[in-house]
Scaffold this active site. Structure first.
Site, short mmCIF file in Angstrom:
data_model
loop_
_atom_site.label_atom_id
_atom_site.label_comp_id
_atom_site.label_asym_id
_atom_site.label_seq_id
_atom_site.Cartn_x
_atom_site.Cartn_y
_atom_site.Cartn_z
CB CYS A 43 -0.16 21.59 6.71
SG CYS A 43 -0.74 22.65 5.38
CD GLN A 69 -6.57 20.90 11.64
OE1 GLN A 69 -5.64 20.17 11.31
NE2 GLN A 69 -6.56 22.21 11.38
CB CYS A 128 -0.89 -0.04 1.23
SG CYS A 128 -1.82 1.48 1.50
C1 LIG Z 1 -5.47 24.24 6.62
S1 LIG Z 1 -7.13 24.64 6.36
C2 LIG Z 1 -7.58 25.23 7.94
C3 LIG Z 1 -9.04 25.33 8.22
C4 LIG Z 1 -9.42 25.51 9.70
N1 LIG Z 1 -8.56 26.43 10.39
C5 LIG Z 1 -9.47 24.19 10.42
O1 LIG Z 1 -8.62 23.93 11.28
O2 LIG Z 1 -10.38 23.38 10.14
C6 LIG Z 1 -6.98 26.05 5.36
C7 LIG Z 1 -8.27 26.73 5.01
O3 LIG Z 1 -7.95 27.84 4.18
C8 LIG Z 1 -8.95 27.99 3.20
N2 LIG Z 1 -8.36 28.76 2.09
C9 LIG Z 1 -7.58 28.32 1.08
N3 LIG Z 1 -7.19 29.34 0.30
C10 LIG Z 1 -7.75 30.46 0.82
C11 LIG Z 1 -7.73 31.83 0.45
N4 LIG Z 1 -7.04 32.24 -0.62
N5 LIG Z 1 -8.40 32.72 1.21
C12 LIG Z 1 -9.08 32.30 2.31
N6 LIG Z 1 -9.15 31.00 2.69
C13 LIG Z 1 -8.50 30.10 1.97
C14 LIG Z 1 -9.36 26.58 2.86
O4 LIG Z 1 -10.68 26.53 2.34
C15 LIG Z 1 -9.25 25.88 4.22
O5 LIG Z 1 -10.48 25.90 4.89
#
Ligand SMILES: C[S@@+](CC[C@H](N)C(=O)[O-])C[C@H]1O[C@@H](n2cnc3c(N)ncnc32)[C@H](O)[C@@H]1O
Length: 407
Positions: free
Chosen positions: A362, A241, A64
């Site tokens: 990340c 997450q 896998c």
């Molecule tokens: C790593 S995730 C974190 C989400 C949240 N903090 C959580 O822990 O569930 C990053 C988030 O950024 C949003 N995102 C990506 N590009 C973006 C942008 N240009 N402007 C605003 N949000 C964005 C994605 O939709 C996603 O929900």
């Protein structure tokens, strides 16, 4: 046949010997033997195994492609991930206290991205083999929540119903409080017959929701995720997450950094993973690029009891970051951007001089770049913690505390 000694682990989890020669599955210090083609030793024989080597716990590990580091001890992987972060910071002349890594338990991933194909006898579902588009079935997968591994027959049934003859179906399965939440892509167009077959299948497997392509095919129960005391129904496939334990560890870090701040801005807020629990003690403004996610967050807040005021704004924070006059009212910021980091928004946070920043990342490389910009603007990187919710993989997640200091 050639013999080489592994010097270090590369970012994809391969052992790297001088040359460089990439040796999949090898660990630092090991002497390995095999044929080398184009800088890769394809089928290495380990002559002197490292003390850090363990027998892969999962019976699917050899075939896998889901996990890359099952052959290494947990403490080795934790040190390696911490070292990758330390190196990324060093590239910007930064160092800080790095707290002990917290690794999520086996069988705790709440989501699996399965692949499935029709076969002569029916269908096959699982993960791709290492470096190949061949699918391997993984009924005893040790990575994902057992409810996901148990869903493989459902995923196969989805392929029988809805995969084209030669195409591959992608099935994102997520554990929700009310049952599995399924989002399928790459399938045949949804027509009335398929819709009714999916309804029968969902009933038979007691699934909460099935999304098909861009739309929701059926909802038997709202697919709820708990965020603090709020219950949220994320849009299908929305970011969550990776593990409940990882989420709790990130939230603990975020809470500690935000402290007693009365007014918090949560940037890249998703469906409210941090915003809603923080609203137990602070007013929160949550900003997120995806409108459906901000709508889910807002609804979750409205249905919850006892939370402080939460506002949700849909906004592209790459093109249109919050500006200093908008940021001036906040005592603390949480920022959790995608892998690209948040260069534009971080520049505005620095100009606004928001006193405390909880940065969840990340990607150590973009995190270090953004932390360096904040350091230059007068912030101190007080500490960080690697939260390994991507056990047995090379992905790295961290939470970091940055505070404004007058230097
Ligand atoms: C790593 S995730 C974190 C989400 C949240 N903090 C959580 O822990 O569930 C990053 C988030 O950024 C949003 N995102 C990506 N590009 C973006 C942008 N240009 N402007 C605003 N949000 C964005 C994605 O939709 C996603 O929900």
């Amino acid at each position: 046949m050639e013999q080489v000694t592994i010097e270090r682990l590369g970012h994809q989890g391969d052992g790297i010997a001088p040359g460089p020669v990439f040796v999949p599955g090898a660990l630092p210090g090991e002497v390995v033997e095999g044929e080398i083609a184009d800088g890769v030793m394809v089928s290495p024989r380990i002559l002197t195994p490292s003390e850090m080597r363990v027998r892969a716990p999962c019976r699917h590990a050899k075939s896998c492609g889901g996990c890359q580091l099952q052959h290494a001890r947990d403490d080795f992987v934790e040190d390696w991930k911490t070292g990758v972060v330390r190196q990324a910071l060093a590239a910007h002349a930064l160092e800080t206290e790095i707290r002990p890594c917290l690794t999520s338990k086996p069988q705790s991933r709440r989501r699996a991205a399965f692949s499935a194909r029709r076969t002569k006898k029916g269908a096959l579902a699982g993960f791709h083999m290492k470096g190949s588009d061949v699918i391997v079935s993984v009924p005893d997968c040790l990575l994902v929540d057992p409810r996901l591994a148990a869903a493989l027959p459902l995923v196969e049934a989805l392929a029988v119903l809805g995969a084209s003859r030669k195409g591959e179906l992608s099935v994102l399965a997520t554990v929700s409080l009310t049952g599995l939440d399924i989002a399928v892509s790459g399938g045949k167009p949804l027509d009335a017959t398929l819709q009714s077959e999916l309804a029968d299948l969902a009933r038979a497997h007691d699934v909460a929701r099935i999304a098909w392509g861009d739309g929701v095919a059926l909802t038997r129960r709202p697919a709820i995720q708990r965020m603090g005391s709020a219950e949220v129904v994320p849009p299908p496939g929305a970011f969550l997450q990776a593990t409940p334990g990882g989420e709790a560890a990130l939230l603990d870090g975020v809470r500690e950094i935000v402290g007693d701040a009365a007014h918090v801005v949560d940037l890249f807020a998703g469906c409210g993973t941090f915003a809603l629990p923080l609203a137990e003690s602070a007013r929160v403004h949550a900003v997120e690029g995806d409108k459906a996610m901000t709508a889910a967050l807002d609804k979750g807040w409205r249905m919850a009891q006892g939370l402080r005021h939460v506002t949700a704004e849909a906004r592209d924070l790459f093109r249109n970051p919050l500006l200093p006059d908008e940021l001036a009212r906040f005592d603390a910021a949480v920022i959790d951007p995608p892998r690209a980091g948040a260069e534009a928004q971080v520049a505005e946070l620095a100009r606004a001089r928001v006193p405390r920043i909880a940065y969840v990342s990340c990607n150590p490389v973009t995190f270090a770049r953004d932390a360096a910009a904040l350091d230059y603007a007068g912030y101190t990187l007080d500490w960080l913690r690697v939260v390994d919710q991507f056990r047995w993989s090379t992905h790295i997640e961290l939470v970091a505390c940055l505070t404004l200091t007058d230097r």
